[in-house]
Scaffold this active site. Structure first.
Site, PDB file in Angstrom:
ATOM      1  N   GLU A 139       0.831  -1.201   0.000  1.00  0.00           N
ATOM      2  CA  GLU A 139       0.000   0.000   0.000  1.00  0.00           C
ATOM      3  C   GLU A 139       0.872   1.261   0.000  1.00  0.00           C
ATOM      4  OE1 GLU A 139      -2.573   1.586  -0.319  1.00  0.00           O
ATOM      5  OE2 GLU A 139      -4.300   0.249  -0.308  1.00  0.00           O
ATOM      6  N   HIS A 140       0.210   2.409   0.072  1.00  0.00           N
ATOM      7  CA  HIS A 140       0.830   3.717  -0.133  1.00  0.00           C
ATOM      8  C   HIS A 140       1.931   4.034   0.882  1.00  0.00           C
ATOM      9  CE1 HIS A 140      -1.174   5.457   3.420  1.00  0.00           C
ATOM     10  NE2 HIS A 140      -2.156   4.631   3.102  1.00  0.00           N
TER      11      HIS A 140
END
Length: 218
Positions: A139-140
């Site tokens: 994820e980010h």
């Protein structure tokens, strides 16, 4: 320019990644050959329809450019082989499956292997020779070091920093950190299969369970 590509390692990992490598070349309309490198071989053989040879034989092949993906799970061996390839002026090859999803501002160093159904979202930095197996995601705002391995189904949520040579087992979940206080997994740590990591993991330890705790041999 004549090119030769290779998958270094003809065990399960290498044989699983060969179809991904073929997809990579097909997307690029590159008709070059892909071979296996297996140092246990004394002569050129056939593995799953591809020529297979030891490293000395590969190095002696008469091509103007050679590129190699290292498909060996042990990260210390992966690093040793990467250094040898660089010394021999052979490129580290990155491959990804057709259905890999990569979003915005993702920086992945050379030698990565991204298996089918891997997703990497936004603002992610990943080091050399990263292995992400089936159905893993990053994820980010994550930072991942060199020679890191994700087994199938790893869920790495946002704002996580993973240092070099970390191994994360199948189905493990890494809790999201924050921008000012990312969750950190220290160098050389091992995250056990199915573990749920909710806090920082020190370098060099093995953690297991839900929530993940340091594994101590009895």
């Amino acid at each position: 320019m004549t090119k030769l590509y290779a998958i270094y390692g003809a065990a399960g990992c290498g044989r699983s990644l060969m179809p991904v490598a073929r997809q990579q070349l097909a997307r690029e309309a590159d008709t070059s050959e892909i071979v296996f490198i297996d140092d246990s071989l004394e002569k050129i053989s056939d593995i799953n329809g591809h020529r297979a040879m030891n490293y000395a034989t590969f190095k002696a092949q008469n091509f103007t450019q050679k590129m190699v993906l290292i498909a060996i799970a042990n990260s210390q061996i992966r690093e040793k082989l990467a250094l040898q390839l660089i010394q021999d002026h052979i490129g580290l090859w990155s491959i990804q499956a057709d259905n890999v999803v990569i979003m915005d501002h993702v920086d992945i160093a050379s030698g990565a292997a991204l298996s089918p159904f891997v997703s990497i979202t936004s603002n992610v930095k990943i080091g050399k020779c990263f292995h992400a197996n089936l159905y893993s995601y990053v994820e980010h705002d994550c930072v991942i070091g060199d020679f890191v391995t994700f087994a199938p189904g790893v869920k790495c949520n946002g704002n996580v920093h993973i240092e070099d040579h970390v191994y994360i087992g199948a189905g493990a979940v890494i809790k999201q950190g924050t921008l000012d206080q990312p969750l950190v997994i220290g160098q050389g740590a091992v995250i056990g299969m199915g573990a749920v990591v909710t806090k920082n993991v020190p370098a060099g330890v093995t953690v297991v369970g839900n929530p993940a705790r340091i594994f101590k041999k009895s």
